[in-house]
Write a protein that holds these residues in place. Sequence first.
Motif, PDB file in Angstrom:
ATOM      1  N   GLY A 107       0.791  -1.221   0.000  1.00  0.00           N
ATOM      2  CA  GLY A 107       0.000   0.000   0.000  1.00  0.00           C
ATOM      3  C   GLY A 107       0.822   1.268   0.000  1.00  0.00           C
ATOM      4  O   GLY A 107       0.268   2.364  -0.026  1.00  0.00           O
ATOM      5  N   ASP A 124       0.088   9.929   1.244  1.00  0.00           N
ATOM      6  CA  ASP A 124      -1.132   9.461   1.905  1.00  0.00           C
ATOM      7  C   ASP A 124      -2.150   8.899   0.919  1.00  0.00           C
ATOM      8  O   ASP A 124      -3.316   8.709   1.274  1.00  0.00           O
ATOM      9  N   TYR A 125      -1.726   8.643  -0.314  1.00  0.00           N
ATOM     10  CA  TYR A 125      -2.674   8.164  -1.315  1.00  0.00           C
ATOM     11  C   TYR A 125      -3.134   6.746  -0.973  1.00  0.00           C
ATOM     12  O   TYR A 125      -2.312   5.871  -0.680  1.00  0.00           O
ATOM     13  N   PRO A 126      -4.433   6.484  -1.020  1.00  0.00           N
ATOM     14  CA  PRO A 126      -4.956   5.155  -0.645  1.00  0.00           C
ATOM     15  C   PRO A 126      -4.883   4.155  -1.806  1.00  0.00           C
ATOM     16  O   PRO A 126      -5.889   3.833  -2.435  1.00  0.00           O
ATOM     17  N   GLU A 129      -7.293   1.064  -2.097  1.00  0.00           N
ATOM     18  CA  GLU A 129      -8.695   1.316  -2.432  1.00  0.00           C
ATOM     19  C   GLU A 129      -8.939   1.423  -3.935  1.00  0.00           C
ATOM     20  O   GLU A 129     -10.087   1.486  -4.366  1.00  0.00           O
ATOM     21  N   TYR A 153      -2.648  10.272  -7.916  1.00  0.00           N
ATOM     22  CA  TYR A 153      -1.697   9.918  -6.871  1.00  0.00           C
ATOM     23  C   TYR A 153      -0.447  10.771  -6.951  1.00  0.00           C
ATOM     24  O   TYR A 153       0.395  10.761  -6.063  1.00  0.00           O
TER      25      TYR A 153
END
Length: 157
Positions: A107, A124-126, A129, A153
Amino acid sequence: MISTLIPFVLVTLLIANLYKYNYTRDVFNLVDNSLVSISQNIYLYLSELDRATLTPYYNEDFFATLKHIKESSGRQSVLEQRNLDSNMSFVRYTREDIAGSIIVAGGDCIYSTTNMVDSSVDPDYPFPEQEWYREALALKGRPLFVSPHSQDYYVPN
């Protein structure tokens, strides 16, 4: 009149049918050749992308550097960054339509290169998801080619 008109009509019909037959045959040949050419170009393009994706797997230093970065919680030294850049430079310069490469593990982004000036990956990019991220995990190591998409991102520096 009959001796002139009947041969003239027969010759005209024969020439028209022969022209139609040759024209249709030529059109089919041209379309067939075009389709073969297009399919070969697509095959070569995908082969080139596949090669660009698989080449790092043949470099032990590349994997050792990635392993060290992952073990050090994603922090990388200048030497490690240079090592990754030199190993990934072939991807960056292979084709103009490759906008960049990104390596995500657990992640977190551990390596990124892009042709976008003054930008970097959002820490902090998810990634977990994202649909493409889940597809990549489901492929279990096989390459995933992501179609053009919003590269949200990346954030400006």
